[in-house]
Scaffold this motif. Structure first.
Motif, PDB file in Angstrom:
ATOM      1  N   ALA A  20       0.830  -1.211   0.000  1.00  0.00           N
ATOM      2  CA  ALA A  20       0.000   0.000   0.000  1.00  0.00           C
ATOM      3  C   ALA A  20       0.862   1.258   0.000  1.00  0.00           C
ATOM      4  O   ALA A  20       0.591   2.225  -0.729  1.00  0.00           O
ATOM      5  CB  ALA A  20      -0.933  -0.009   1.205  1.00  0.00           C
ATOM      6  N   LEU A  21       1.929   1.256   0.808  1.00  0.00           N
ATOM      7  CA  LEU A  21       2.792   2.435   0.877  1.00  0.00           C
ATOM      8  C   LEU A  21       3.596   2.620  -0.404  1.00  0.00           C
ATOM      9  O   LEU A  21       3.715   3.737  -0.912  1.00  0.00           O
ATOM     10  CB  LEU A  21       3.741   2.321   2.077  1.00  0.00           C
ATOM     11  N   VAL A  22       4.139   1.526  -0.938  1.00  0.00           N
ATOM     12  CA  VAL A  22       4.951   1.647  -2.140  1.00  0.00           C
ATOM     13  C   VAL A  22       4.088   2.065  -3.325  1.00  0.00           C
ATOM     14  O   VAL A  22       4.493   2.886  -4.146  1.00  0.00           O
ATOM     15  CB  VAL A  22       5.680   0.325  -2.443  1.00  0.00           C
ATOM     16  N   ARG A  23       2.880   1.518  -3.397  1.00  0.00           N
ATOM     17  CA  ARG A  23       1.989   1.881  -4.493  1.00  0.00           C
ATOM     18  C   ARG A  23       1.687   3.369  -4.473  1.00  0.00           C
ATOM     19  O   ARG A  23       1.659   4.031  -5.509  1.00  0.00           O
ATOM     20  CB  ARG A  23       0.687   1.089  -4.415  1.00  0.00           C
ATOM     21  N   ARG A  24       1.448   3.915  -3.281  1.00  0.00           N
ATOM     22  CA  ARG A  24       1.014   5.305  -3.201  1.00  0.00           C
ATOM     23  C   ARG A  24       2.177   6.299  -3.217  1.00  0.00           C
ATOM     24  O   ARG A  24       2.096   7.349  -3.843  1.00  0.00           O
ATOM     25  CB  ARG A  24       0.186   5.519  -1.936  1.00  0.00           C
ATOM     26  N   ASP A 101      -8.980   2.174  -2.092  1.00  0.00           N
ATOM     27  CA  ASP A 101      -8.670   2.287  -0.674  1.00  0.00           C
ATOM     28  C   ASP A 101      -7.572   1.297  -0.346  1.00  0.00           C
ATOM     29  O   ASP A 101      -7.774   0.087  -0.449  1.00  0.00           O
ATOM     30  CB  ASP A 101      -9.927   1.968   0.153  1.00  0.00           C
ATOM     31  N   PRO A 102      -6.361   1.774   0.058  1.00  0.00           N
ATOM     32  CA  PRO A 102      -5.271   0.844   0.312  1.00  0.00           C
ATOM     33  C   PRO A 102      -5.543  -0.099   1.465  1.00  0.00           C
ATOM     34  O   PRO A 102      -4.919  -1.138   1.568  1.00  0.00           O
ATOM     35  CB  PRO A 102      -4.085   1.774   0.621  1.00  0.00           C
ATOM     36  N   THR A 103      -6.481   0.231   2.334  1.00  0.00           N
ATOM     37  CA  THR A 103      -6.775  -0.681   3.424  1.00  0.00           C
ATOM     38  C   THR A 103      -7.691  -1.805   2.987  1.00  0.00           C
ATOM     39  O   THR A 103      -7.822  -2.801   3.685  1.00  0.00           O
ATOM     40  CB  THR A 103      -7.434   0.066   4.595  1.00  0.00           C
ATOM     41  N   ASP A 104      -8.337  -1.651   1.846  1.00  0.00           N
ATOM     42  CA  ASP A 104      -9.248  -2.688   1.367  1.00  0.00           C
ATOM     43  C   ASP A 104      -8.697  -3.451   0.177  1.00  0.00           C
ATOM     44  O   ASP A 104      -9.206  -4.517  -0.178  1.00  0.00           O
ATOM     45  CB  ASP A 104     -10.603  -2.064   0.971  1.00  0.00           C
ATOM     46  N   SER A 105      -7.702  -2.897  -0.496  1.00  0.00           N
ATOM     47  CA  SER A 105      -7.164  -3.563  -1.680  1.00  0.00           C
ATOM     48  C   SER A 105      -5.980  -4.444  -1.299  1.00  0.00           C
ATOM     49  O   SER A 105      -5.317  -4.228  -0.299  1.00  0.00           O
ATOM     50  CB  SER A 105      -6.724  -2.523  -2.707  1.00  0.00           C
ATOM     51  N   ILE A 168      11.128   2.329 -11.302  1.00  0.00           N
ATOM     52  CA  ILE A 168      10.016   1.419 -11.558  1.00  0.00           C
ATOM     53  C   ILE A 168       8.791   1.880 -10.778  1.00  0.00           C
ATOM     54  O   ILE A 168       8.847   2.108  -9.577  1.00  0.00           O
ATOM     55  CB  ILE A 168      10.385  -0.016 -11.115  1.00  0.00           C
ATOM     56  N   GLY A 169       7.698   2.035 -11.440  1.00  0.00           N
ATOM     57  CA  GLY A 169       6.466   2.429 -10.771  1.00  0.00           C
ATOM     58  C   GLY A 169       5.772   1.241 -10.132  1.00  0.00           C
ATOM     59  O   GLY A 169       5.933   0.101 -10.563  1.00  0.00           O
ATOM     60  N   PHE A 170       5.000   1.534  -9.090  1.00  0.00           N
ATOM     61  CA  PHE A 170       4.254   0.464  -8.415  1.00  0.00           C
ATOM     62  C   PHE A 170       2.916   0.286  -9.129  1.00  0.00           C
ATOM     63  O   PHE A 170       1.907   0.875  -8.767  1.00  0.00           O
ATOM     64  CB  PHE A 170       4.032   0.794  -6.943  1.00  0.00           C
ATOM     65  N   ALA A 171       2.953  -0.512 -10.172  1.00  0.00           N
ATOM     66  CA  ALA A 171       1.745  -0.779 -10.947  1.00  0.00           C
ATOM     67  C   ALA A 171       1.915  -2.128 -11.620  1.00  0.00           C
ATOM     68  O   ALA A 171       3.034  -2.530 -11.945  1.00  0.00           O
ATOM     69  CB  ALA A 171       1.530   0.306 -11.999  1.00  0.00           C
ATOM     70  N   PRO A 172       0.820  -2.847 -11.815  1.00  0.00           N
ATOM     71  CA  PRO A 172       0.946  -4.150 -12.470  1.00  0.00           C
ATOM     72  C   PRO A 172       1.388  -3.991 -13.911  1.00  0.00           C
ATOM     73  O   PRO A 172       0.905  -3.092 -14.616  1.00  0.00           O
ATOM     74  CB  PRO A 172      -0.475  -4.727 -12.384  1.00  0.00           C
TER      75      PRO A 172
END
Length: 417
Positions: A20-24, A101-105, A168-172
């Motif tokens: 969650a932190l790295v993605r955001r 929502d990073p707490t739900d994903s 590198i971005g945090f994305a699939p």
């Protein structure tokens, strides 16, 4: 909730919080430091104050606050406008995007993709996966792979720096890159399991903690990608293989070959689950390498005795596998199956072809198989020499003891062989 339950909850939550932190916010290495401090705070406070209603949200908030402190400290240290701008957090850093929502994903799969980026070496991918997703400490990973902790710490540090420097971005990943990255993830999990099940060096035949972690992470990927037949096949392969582990060693840790194992010790629960998984996966389309290996493992596990194994079917499966994967170890296993189905002469010819190819030069497994086939053919002298050579080539102490024992059995007596 007991201390053990808190520890399990924290371990399960850690990769999700890190993701969650790295993605955001990015900053993989700094985010991991923040998460570790959040986990430490939770381990201290929760046993006293109780588990919060939403543990993951609590951890994300605590780690985000710590991340802010770390980044601001970095800004102050660098004192350059461009650096400050690059590290600055958005004003709404505590507010998640409206559509997510990073707490739900669950971003753990993306974190796995990040850890298995092609810019990293295979060894770095394994280490970073165990650290970031598995939650193991650098000391635990170093112990599992029998290297100094300082060496493993540097390896993980270099991997983090590579990711940071690459931008590198945090994305699939998308399209073909996604498929390639997914294959890299499965390969890393396979490597972790393989090292745990058949340790390449050291005093123990197994490293149970690596097997358990590989299975846990593969279960996670299977939950995230339930329709991926190769993920299902890999999980089935691990379960069906690990099911035999209780019978692979004797009372003093000595290696017990499959033909001599007490099959009553095999884990029937794992076998049942593994067979159900591979049975579900195979009809979905053309089977991939992990599905084929799982099908082979299922035939071994279903056989009541070694002699009752369906060796002709295993030969056919290995031939299909070799058509997909140019792997000398798979070719060696195929030779063993051919020897069981068609006689040791046929198997030995394939082994000699592999030896001439040179891809397994110095590998104890080639010498050990050759020794076994020569022994089956009655050539005790050549078999003994091959067993001794195999013992010299392996760094695994249980393997060495087993191979020396086989050689001693073939030693000439005073009355001749």
């Amino acid at each position: 909730m007991s201390g053990t339950e808190v520890e399990d909850l924290l371990r399960t939550s850690a990769p999700q919080v890190l993701a969650a932190l790295v993605r955001r916010y990015g900053h993989f290495d700094t985010a991991e430091d923040a998460v570790q401090e959040g986990l430490l705070a939770a381990a201290t406070q929760w046993p006293v104050d109780g588990i919060p209603d939403n543990p993951r949200a609590w951890l994300i908030t605590a780690a985000s606050r710590r991340l802010t402190d770390l980044l601001r400290n970095e800004q102050a240290r660098r004192r350059r406008e461009d650096t400050v701008a690059r590290w600055a957090l958005p004003e709404d850093w505590l507010t998640p995007p409206a559509d997510r929502d990073p707490t739900d994903s669950d971003d753990t799969l993306v974190l796995l993709f990040l850890c298995c980026h092609p810019s990293l070496s295979p060894a770095s991918r394994v280490a970073l996966t165990l650290r970031a997703v598995g939650g193991l400490t650098s000391a635990e990973i170093a112990h599992a792979f029998l290297v100094p902790e300082a060496t493993m710490t540097k390896r993980i540090g270099r991997a983090k720096k590579t990711i940071k420097d690459s931008g590198i971005g945090f994305a699939p990943p998308a399209g073909a890159d996604r498929d390639a990255r997914a294959a890299a993830v499965l390969h890393v999990l396979y490597l972790i399991f393989t090292e745990g099940y058949a340790s390449t060096s050291g005093p123990s035949l197994h490293r149970v903690e690596l097997c358990a972690e590989a299975i846990r992470l593969t279960r996670l990927v299977h939950r995230l990608l339930p329709d991926d037949a190769e993920v299902t096949g890999l999980l089935a392969l691990m379960l069906l293989t690990d099911a035999r582990r209780p019978a692979r060693t004797g009372p003093t840790g000595e290696l017990v070959a499959m033909e001599d194992q007490d099959r009553a010790l095999w884990n029937t629960v794992a076998i049942t689950e593994g067979i159900a998984l591979i049975t579900d996966a195979l009809p979905r389309g053309v089977p991939g390498p992990y599905q084929l290996q799982a099908a082979i493992a299922a035939l071994h596990d279903e056989a009541p005795t070694y002699a009752d194994t369906d060796w002709p079917q295993i030969v056919l499966l290995y031939e299909r596998l070799l058509a997909l994967v140019d792997n000398p170890i798979i070719a060696l296993n195929h030779a063993v199956a051919v020897a069981m189905a068609r006689g040791p002469d046929a198997g030995l010819k394939l082994v000699d072809d592999l030896a001439a190819d040179g891809k397994l030069a110095g590998d104890h497994r080639l010498s050990a198989v050759r020794a076994h086939l020569l022994e089956s053919m009655g050539d005790r002298t050549a078999a003994r020499e091959a067993y001794l050579l195999a013992a010299q080539q392996t760094m695994s102490l249980p393997q060495q003891r087993y191979l020396h024992t086989r050689a001693v059995r073939l030693a000439p007596t005073s009355a001749g062989e």
